[in-house]
Design a protein around this motif. Sequence first.
Motif, PDB file in Angstrom:
ATOM      1  N   ASP A 199       0.817  -1.214   0.000  1.00  0.00           N
ATOM      2  CA  ASP A 199       0.000   0.000   0.000  1.00  0.00           C
ATOM      3  C   ASP A 199       0.851   1.263   0.000  1.00  0.00           C
ATOM      4  OD1 ASP A 199      -2.311  -1.454   0.004  1.00  0.00           O
ATOM      5  OD2 ASP A 199      -2.568  -1.400   2.175  1.00  0.00           O
ATOM      6  N   GLU A 200       2.008   1.174   0.675  1.00  0.00           N
ATOM      7  CA  GLU A 200       2.870   2.350   0.746  1.00  0.00           C
ATOM      8  C   GLU A 200       3.624   2.588  -0.542  1.00  0.00           C
ATOM      9  OE1 GLU A 200       2.996  -0.184   2.879  1.00  0.00           O
ATOM     10  OE2 GLU A 200       1.876   0.684   4.545  1.00  0.00           O
ATOM     11  N   GLY A 201       3.889   1.500  -1.288  1.00  0.00           N
ATOM     12  CA  GLY A 201       4.718   1.624  -2.481  1.00  0.00           C
ATOM     13  C   GLY A 201       6.158   1.896  -2.087  1.00  0.00           C
ATOM     14  N   VAL A 202       7.075   1.809  -3.020  1.00  0.00           N
ATOM     15  CA  VAL A 202       8.481   2.070  -2.724  1.00  0.00           C
ATOM     16  C   VAL A 202       9.092   2.865  -3.868  1.00  0.00           C
ATOM     17  CG1 VAL A 202       8.793  -0.005  -1.329  1.00  0.00           C
ATOM     18  CG2 VAL A 202       9.206  -0.120  -3.789  1.00  0.00           C
ATOM     19  N   ALA A 203      10.215   3.498  -3.567  1.00  0.00           N
ATOM     20  CA  ALA A 203      10.987   4.146  -4.619  1.00  0.00           C
ATOM     21  C   ALA A 203      11.589   3.055  -5.496  1.00  0.00           C
ATOM     22  CB  ALA A 203      12.082   4.997  -3.983  1.00  0.00           C
ATOM     23  N   PRO A 204      12.090   3.395  -6.689  1.00  0.00           N
ATOM     24  CA  PRO A 204      12.686   2.381  -7.557  1.00  0.00           C
ATOM     25  C   PRO A 204      13.717   1.533  -6.820  1.00  0.00           C
ATOM     26  CG  PRO A 204      12.484   4.443  -8.725  1.00  0.00           C
ATOM     27  CD  PRO A 204      12.101   4.735  -7.302  1.00  0.00           C
ATOM     28  N   GLU A 205      13.625   0.214  -6.981  1.00  0.00           N
ATOM     29  CA  GLU A 205      14.531  -0.722  -6.328  1.00  0.00           C
ATOM     30  C   GLU A 205      15.253  -1.533  -7.382  1.00  0.00           C
ATOM     31  OE1 GLU A 205      15.350  -1.244  -3.259  1.00  0.00           O
ATOM     32  OE2 GLU A 205      13.918  -0.053  -2.122  1.00  0.00           O
ATOM     33  N   GLY A 206      16.567  -1.662  -7.248  1.00  0.00           N
ATOM     34  CA  GLY A 206      17.355  -2.449  -8.176  1.00  0.00           C
ATOM     35  C   GLY A 206      17.678  -3.817  -7.612  1.00  0.00           C
ATOM     36  N   LEU A 207      17.714  -4.826  -8.466  1.00  0.00           N
ATOM     37  CA  LEU A 207      17.982  -6.195  -8.045  1.00  0.00           C
ATOM     38  C   LEU A 207      18.783  -6.891  -9.137  1.00  0.00           C
ATOM     39  CD1 LEU A 207      17.442  -8.663  -6.172  1.00  0.00           C
ATOM     40  CD2 LEU A 207      15.322  -9.020  -7.459  1.00  0.00           C
ATOM     41  N   ARG A 208      19.886  -7.508  -8.754  1.00  0.00           N
ATOM     42  CA  ARG A 208      20.680  -8.270  -9.714  1.00  0.00           C
ATOM     43  C   ARG A 208      20.484  -9.755  -9.453  1.00  0.00           C
ATOM     44  NH1 ARG A 208      24.789  -7.350 -13.245  1.00  0.00           N
ATOM     45  NH2 ARG A 208      26.232  -9.059 -13.657  1.00  0.00           N
ATOM     46  N   LEU A 209      19.990 -10.482 -10.437  1.00  0.00           N
ATOM     47  CA  LEU A 209      19.807 -11.920 -10.328  1.00  0.00           C
ATOM     48  C   LEU A 209      21.060 -12.593 -10.864  1.00  0.00           C
ATOM     49  CD1 LEU A 209      16.096 -12.172 -11.548  1.00  0.00           C
ATOM     50  CD2 LEU A 209      16.980 -11.828  -9.238  1.00  0.00           C
ATOM     51  N   ASP A 210      21.692 -13.385 -10.011  1.00  0.00           N
ATOM     52  CA  ASP A 210      23.022 -13.898 -10.339  1.00  0.00           C
ATOM     53  C   ASP A 210      23.030 -15.354 -10.772  1.00  0.00           C
ATOM     54  OD1 ASP A 210      24.375 -11.480  -9.736  1.00  0.00           O
ATOM     55  OD2 ASP A 210      24.083 -11.906  -7.609  1.00  0.00           O
ATOM     56  N   GLY A 211      21.932 -15.825 -11.343  1.00  0.00           N
ATOM     57  CA  GLY A 211      21.892 -17.196 -11.827  1.00  0.00           C
ATOM     58  C   GLY A 211      22.793 -17.381 -13.041  1.00  0.00           C
ATOM     59  N   GLU A 212      22.539 -18.452 -13.779  1.00  0.00           N
ATOM     60  CA  GLU A 212      23.381 -18.756 -14.948  1.00  0.00           C
ATOM     61  C   GLU A 212      23.340 -17.627 -15.969  1.00  0.00           C
ATOM     62  OE1 GLU A 212      23.612 -22.191 -18.448  1.00  0.00           O
ATOM     63  OE2 GLU A 212      22.581 -22.593 -16.559  1.00  0.00           O
ATOM     64  N   TYR A 213      22.167 -16.977 -16.077  1.00  0.00           N
ATOM     65  CA  TYR A 213      22.025 -15.857 -17.003  1.00  0.00           C
ATOM     66  C   TYR A 213      21.804 -14.604 -16.169  1.00  0.00           C
ATOM     67  CZ  TYR A 213      20.373 -13.062 -20.939  1.00  0.00           C
ATOM     68  OH  TYR A 213      20.228 -12.081 -21.884  1.00  0.00           O
ATOM     69  N   HIS A 214      22.811 -13.740 -16.070  1.00  0.00           N
ATOM     70  CA  HIS A 214      22.714 -12.550 -15.226  1.00  0.00           C
ATOM     71  C   HIS A 214      21.650 -11.596 -15.761  1.00  0.00           C
ATOM     72  CE1 HIS A 214      26.127 -13.699 -12.823  1.00  0.00           C
ATOM     73  NE2 HIS A 214      26.853 -13.873 -13.900  1.00  0.00           N
ATOM     74  N   LEU A 215      20.875 -11.066 -14.839  1.00  0.00           N
ATOM     75  CA  LEU A 215      19.785 -10.174 -15.224  1.00  0.00           C
ATOM     76  C   LEU A 215      19.661  -9.073 -14.185  1.00  0.00           C
ATOM     77  CD1 LEU A 215      17.444  -9.973 -17.370  1.00  0.00           C
ATOM     78  CD2 LEU A 215      15.994 -11.055 -15.659  1.00  0.00           C
ATOM     79  N   MET A 216      19.578  -7.841 -14.647  1.00  0.00           N
ATOM     80  CA  MET A 216      19.306  -6.708 -13.770  1.00  0.00           C
ATOM     81  C   MET A 216      17.825  -6.397 -13.836  1.00  0.00           C
ATOM     82  SD  MET A 216      20.136  -4.305 -11.653  1.00  0.00           S
ATOM     83  CE  MET A 216      21.928  -4.081 -11.703  1.00  0.00           C
ATOM     84  N   VAL A 217      17.183  -6.333 -12.677  1.00  0.00           N
ATOM     85  CA  VAL A 217      15.758  -6.028 -12.597  1.00  0.00           C
ATOM     86  C   VAL A 217      15.580  -4.762 -11.763  1.00  0.00           C
ATOM     87  CG1 VAL A 217      13.478  -6.820 -11.868  1.00  0.00           C
ATOM     88  CG2 VAL A 217      15.168  -8.465 -12.716  1.00  0.00           C
ATOM     89  N   VAL A 218      14.874  -3.793 -12.296  1.00  0.00           N
ATOM     90  CA  VAL A 218      14.546  -2.579 -11.554  1.00  0.00           C
ATOM     91  C   VAL A 218      13.033  -2.521 -11.417  1.00  0.00           C
ATOM     92  CG1 VAL A 218      14.608  -0.065 -11.537  1.00  0.00           C
ATOM     93  CG2 VAL A 218      16.586  -1.351 -12.368  1.00  0.00           C
ATOM     94  N   GLY A 219      12.554  -2.393 -10.175  1.00  0.00           N
ATOM     95  CA  GLY A 219      11.126  -2.337  -9.921  1.00  0.00           C
ATOM     96  C   GLY A 219      10.693  -0.948  -9.510  1.00  0.00           C
TER      97      GLY A 219
END
Length: 321
Positions: A199-219
């Motif tokens: 309900d509060e929401g958040v400011a943009p959050e970055g997340l790096r997924l470090d599996g076999e295929y690296h992926l940067m996710v920004v929410g």
Amino acid sequence: MTAPLILCVEDEPSLRDDIAFELHEAGYAVAAAADAREALAILESRRPDLILCDILMPGMDGRGFISHLRKTHPDLDDVPFVFLTALSSRQQVIDGRIAGADDYLTKPIDYDLLRATVESRLNRMQRLRAMPGNRSGLAALDRLAIGVVLLDAKGGVVHANPLARRLSDEAGIVLGGRIAMGGEDGRKLTALIAALISDEGVAPEGLRLDGEYHLMVVGMSLPARAHHDDAVAMLILNGADGQPPPDNATLGQLFDLTPMEAQVTCLLAEGLRRNQIAERLAISGTTVAFHLRNIFAKTGVQRQAELVALVLSVPMARSEI
């Protein structure tokens, strides 16, 4: 008006017949299958509006069936999927969500709840498809050179553009009715989505997924005026061979950054931490912090995650080879 088609996959004949009867009485068309093999044969010629599926079945079970659908029938990603299960433990519910189900019903089936669940899920999909600006707005997202996933208030996938689907598939993320991913990366992604739809929401959050295929996710939580239909949050995906962040020179021109500030910004967007940036550039952590303060002032953001979101949201033209 054509009645909505419900595909019911249930290996117990008497229960399958009872479900079909109740749904027929409620005004729905029903296609019944005894197992996943029969269901796949039906899907070759008919597109259901909703799928009911038992979890425990001989041969391919329910989780295997939905996983197979998500990989081989992307055109059915918007079809609600509801599990039928005799097991109602917390872990079973979690496993069903991870598999990509939108909802679940426990046995013995409460038929009033069955009809209410089916009606609710179908009404939601009808609202999504009927919104006047829906298709044109989503078509614009489909043309972006970044992966974009829109989420509703329950964390369900409202829309994912083609690049997001490709990057997710390569990284082992299932974009069904809900986002599902195994392992530690899956837990981190689930936590990010939960924060975004709070309900509060958040400011943009970055997340790096470090599996076999690296992926940067920004929410990012979406302000009310920016909502696409039921969407309240957005994920931006950037993969190893996907949309690259702007280069140093471009960042410098866009935000009036010095060459060192632009370099620090680029390394942050690649997923490096402050200590890793200091090591890469052969400078101290204090110097990195000094540059970050200047970068924040020039770009108008206040946190590293917001900066990464800003950088990754800048579409870059691709060279045609």
